[in-house]
Design a protein around this motif. Structure first.
Motif, mmCIF file in Angstrom:
data_model
loop_
_atom_site.group_PDB
_atom_site.id
_atom_site.type_symbol
_atom_site.label_atom_id
_atom_site.label_comp_id
_atom_site.label_asym_id
_atom_site.label_seq_id
_atom_site.Cartn_x
_atom_site.Cartn_y
_atom_site.Cartn_z
ATOM 1 N N MET A 1 0.991 -1.310 0.046
ATOM 2 C CA MET A 1 0.084 -0.073 0.246
ATOM 3 C C MET A 1 0.963 1.300 0.004
ATOM 4 N N THR A 2 0.569 2.287 -0.605
ATOM 5 C CA THR A 2 1.028 3.658 -0.702
ATOM 6 C C THR A 2 0.373 4.607 -0.220
ATOM 7 N N ASN A 3 0.766 5.653 0.342
ATOM 8 C CA ASN A 3 0.050 6.923 0.679
ATOM 9 C C ASN A 3 0.052 7.762 -0.727
ATOM 10 N N ILE A 4 -1.092 8.544 -0.759
ATOM 11 C CA ILE A 4 -1.161 9.387 -1.992
ATOM 12 C C ILE A 4 -0.134 10.606 -2.281
ATOM 13 N N ASN A 5 0.226 10.731 -0.704
ATOM 14 C CA ASN A 5 1.527 11.954 -0.911
ATOM 15 C C ASN A 5 2.635 11.549 -1.250
ATOM 16 N N GLN A 6 2.889 10.118 -1.440
ATOM 17 C CA GLN A 6 4.088 9.323 -2.068
ATOM 18 C C GLN A 6 4.154 9.392 -3.509
ATOM 19 N N ILE A 7 3.101 9.546 -4.180
ATOM 20 C CA ILE A 7 3.031 9.322 -5.873
ATOM 21 C C ILE A 7 2.402 10.895 -6.269
ATOM 22 N N ALA A 8 1.899 11.582 -5.500
ATOM 23 C CA ALA A 8 1.096 12.878 -5.982
ATOM 24 C C ALA A 8 1.210 14.092 -5.121
ATOM 25 N N GLU A 9 0.932 15.507 -5.800
ATOM 26 C CA GLU A 9 0.793 16.364 -5.135
ATOM 27 C C GLU A 9 -0.833 16.631 -4.924
ATOM 28 N N VAL A 10 -1.353 17.301 -3.880
ATOM 29 C CA VAL A 10 -2.634 17.691 -3.848
ATOM 30 C C VAL A 10 -3.189 18.977 -3.648
ATOM 31 N N GLN A 11 -3.885 19.561 -4.201
ATOM 32 C CA GLN A 11 -4.512 21.027 -4.083
ATOM 33 C C GLN A 11 -5.877 21.135 -4.097
ATOM 34 N N PHE A 12 -6.302 22.188 -3.746
ATOM 35 C CA PHE A 12 -7.620 22.430 -3.921
ATOM 36 C C PHE A 12 -8.221 22.780 -5.206
ATOM 37 N N GLY A 13 -9.344 22.737 -5.672
ATOM 38 C CA GLY A 13 -9.725 23.242 -6.899
ATOM 39 C C GLY A 13 -10.098 24.980 -6.674
ATOM 40 N N LEU A 14 -10.462 25.581 -7.749
ATOM 41 C CA LEU A 14 -10.628 27.036 -7.801
ATOM 42 C C LEU A 14 -12.217 27.362 -7.602
ATOM 43 N N TYR A 15 -12.248 28.487 -6.511
ATOM 44 C CA TYR A 15 -13.478 28.939 -6.228
ATOM 45 C C TYR A 15 -13.778 30.260 -7.293
ATOM 46 N N LYS A 16 -14.779 30.001 -8.105
ATOM 47 C CA LYS A 16 -15.015 31.285 -9.047
ATOM 48 C C LYS A 16 -16.403 31.264 -9.576
ATOM 49 N N LYS A 17 -17.067 32.472 -9.668
ATOM 50 C CA LYS A 17 -18.414 32.558 -10.217
ATOM 51 C C LYS A 17 -18.346 31.968 -11.618
ATOM 52 N N LYS A 18 -19.338 30.795 -11.970
ATOM 53 C CA LYS A 18 -19.343 30.526 -13.249
ATOM 54 C C LYS A 18 -20.318 31.219 -14.252
ATOM 55 N N SER A 19 -20.292 31.223 -15.378
ATOM 56 C CA SER A 19 -21.073 31.753 -16.380
ATOM 57 C C SER A 19 -21.105 31.303 -17.877
ATOM 58 N N LYS A 20 -21.918 31.853 -18.596
ATOM 59 C CA LYS A 20 -22.113 31.338 -19.830
ATOM 60 C C LYS A 20 -20.872 31.696 -20.863
ATOM 61 N N ASP A 21 -20.183 32.759 -20.379
ATOM 62 C CA ASP A 21 -19.078 33.014 -21.057
ATOM 63 C C ASP A 21 -17.742 32.540 -20.571
ATOM 64 N N GLY A 22 -16.748 32.394 -21.275
ATOM 65 C CA GLY A 22 -15.592 32.045 -20.653
ATOM 66 C C GLY A 22 -14.819 31.038 -21.437
ATOM 67 N N ASP A 23 -13.426 30.962 -21.418
ATOM 68 C CA ASP A 23 -12.542 29.973 -22.345
ATOM 69 C C ASP A 23 -12.249 28.682 -21.853
ATOM 70 N N THR A 24 -12.917 28.563 -20.526
ATOM 71 C CA THR A 24 -12.579 27.389 -19.632
ATOM 72 C C THR A 24 -13.798 26.550 -19.329
#
Length: 189
Positions: free
Chosen positions: A1-24
């Motif tokens: 067994m392996t801990n996730i911290n041994q194979i990856a970096e972890v960060q939170f996603g982004l908090y942003k207001k969504k809309s109908k416009d945008g490039d992402t």
């Protein structure tokens, strides 16, 4: 067994207001169907600024719900386009020399591991999994060759499920047509 911290970096996603416009595309938990496929992006886009680029999903990234009632993981594929997950998700930036993101997502979506993740969640109405708990979370880590074999089997099963669903839809349409013909007496019994 392996801990996730041994194979990856972890960060939170982004908090942003969504809309109908945008490039992402801006992913929230509501964009995923019962088969964990992201859908319905009519009004869920954002514009990326310089500081937001670190939240763009990259090859071999997995997102994992960190808040809410539905715990699941999803492996990003470049063909999906530019995507940023909301702050409801953790971004697990996996080391491709150690683990395939599709394998990691499959393991995290397994019944056993989802149960373990649910046990980590705290909160009475909206559960939340702490980042340290994600980092310390244990997963089996076979060789990349073995991981690929697991992915291949799962892909075959997904393909079979899709074909079965297509057949079911065609049978429903056939039933509807036959019923219509019976009701209008175009077919005699």
């Amino acid at each position: 067994m392996t801990n996730i911290n041994q194979i990856a970096e972890v960060q939170f996603g982004l908090y942003k207001k969504k809309s109908k416009d945008g490039d992402t595309k801006y992913l929230t938990t509501g964009h995923f169907d019962n088969f964990l496929n992201p859908t319905l992006f009519d009004d869920s886009f954002i514009k990326i600024t310089g500081k937001d680029t670190k939240f763009l999903l990259q090859p071999n990234d997995v997102i994992l719900t960190g808040k809410g009632q539905r715990i699941f993981a999803w492996s990003y594929n470049e063909s999906f386009g530019k995507v940023v997950p909301s702050s409801l998700f953790y971004i697990i930036r996996a080391d491709a020399t150690l683990i395939d993101s599709r394998y990691l997502a499959a393991v995290l979506n397994s019944e056993r591991k989802r149960y373990e993740l649910e046990l980590l969640g705290v909160g009475s109405s909206i559960t939340s999994i702490a980042k340290n708990d994600v980092l310390d979370f244990e997963i089996p880590l076979p060789s990349l060759e073995e991981q690929q074999k697991v992915i291949d089997v799962l892909d075959l099963l997904e393909e079979e499920i899709a074909l079965t669903n297509q057949l079911l839809e065609k049978k429903k349409a056939l039933k509807k047509g036959i019923l219509n013909e019976l009701i209008t007496n175009k077919i005699k019994l």
